[in-house]
Design an enzyme around this catalytic site. Structure first.
Site, PDB file in Angstrom:
ATOM      1  N   HIS A  36       7.091 -33.045  16.651  1.00  0.00           N
ATOM      2  CA  HIS A  36       8.110 -32.051  16.327  1.00  0.00           C
ATOM      3  C   HIS A  36       7.489 -30.980  15.428  1.00  0.00           C
ATOM      4  CE1 HIS A  36      11.460 -34.985  17.191  1.00  0.00           C
ATOM      5  NE2 HIS A  36      10.547 -35.854  16.811  1.00  0.00           N
ATOM      6  N   GLU A 118       6.672 -34.989  12.369  1.00  0.00           N
ATOM      7  CA  GLU A 118       6.978 -33.577  12.134  1.00  0.00           C
ATOM      8  C   GLU A 118       5.723 -32.874  11.633  1.00  0.00           C
ATOM      9  OE1 GLU A 118       9.858 -31.947  12.555  1.00  0.00           O
ATOM     10  OE2 GLU A 118      11.343 -33.552  12.688  1.00  0.00           O
ATOM     11  N   HIS A 156       8.975 -32.874  21.393  1.00  0.00           N
ATOM     12  CA  HIS A 156      10.439 -32.912  21.393  1.00  0.00           C
ATOM     13  C   HIS A 156      10.973 -32.075  22.553  1.00  0.00           C
ATOM     14  CE1 HIS A 156      14.188 -32.928  18.547  1.00  0.00           C
ATOM     15  NE2 HIS A 156      14.328 -33.751  19.558  1.00  0.00           N
ATOM     16  N   ASP A 166      10.501 -27.531  20.201  1.00  0.00           N
ATOM     17  CA  ASP A 166       9.336 -27.854  19.374  1.00  0.00           C
ATOM     18  C   ASP A 166       8.483 -28.958  20.006  1.00  0.00           C
ATOM     19  OD1 ASP A 166      11.747 -29.425  18.665  1.00  0.00           O
ATOM     20  OD2 ASP A 166      10.510 -30.354  17.132  1.00  0.00           O
TER      21      ASP A 166
END
Length: 185
Positions: A36, A118, A156, A166
């Site tokens: 992400h 992330e 994602h 993303d």
């Protein structure tokens, strides 16, 4: 870099309340990595706002965007910042709330069997070299700890098309796959 009892040894531990148990049996076997991106406020880096967001402690009076997302209860397993610093929010053996409605190879509910990572960034801004180096080292550690992952690494945007974008066109999938393949992973 090693994973011990579901925790990455080099990561700063910043526990999120937004997680749950993985389903029992093979349904909960960790066998996917989902990449992400995040920046809070959007397009701005640093400041610790991502950490506060994943802890349900975002200061809504500090930016107008924060009032829009403050009620969301989400998390990810890891955050890799622009400088390569790593924060872990959820134990890898637990189910983080990062993917939402999602499907990978026909299988729904990716949160049940994936690890969410992330990257501090945006869809359109290049990620830093140290972020890639850290991400590759993290993936290698995950592959060691959870062999079923293999090369099952996705974005994602690929598991929630039309809903998520993303890590976006700025992410260099070819570089990631080539580098991982060189090491035999």
């Amino acid at each position: 870099m090693h994973i011990i009892d579901g925790r990455l040894d080099i990561a700063h531990w910043c526990p999120s309340p937004n997680f749950g148990p993985r389903p029992p049996g093979n349904e909960g076997e960790v066998n996917l990595v989902v990449i992400h991106n995040i920046s809070l406020p959007p397009g701005q880096f640093g400041g610790g706002y991502v950490q506060l967001f994943f802890q349900n402690a975002l200061p809504v009076d500090e930016h107008p965007y924060f009032t829009e997302i403050a009620a969301l209860q989400v998390s990810s397993h890891l955050l890799i910042e622009r400088d390569g610093a790593v924060t872990q929010f959820v134990n890898f053996n637990d189910r983080a709330w990062h993917a939402g409605r999602s499907v990978y190879n026909g299988r729904e509910d990716c949160n049940d069997y994936s690890v969410g990572i992330e990257l501090e960034g945006t869809d359109s801004e290049a990620y830093s070299a140290v972020q890639y180096a850290t991400l590759i080292a993290v993936i290698r550690a995950l592959q060691q700890a959870y062999p079923a992952i293999g090369m099952r690494i996705t974005g994602h945007e690929h598991i929630a098309p039309g809903r998520k974008t993303d890590p976006g066109p700025a992410f260099d999938w070819q570089y990631l796959q080539h580098t991982l393949a060189q090491s035999g992973n």
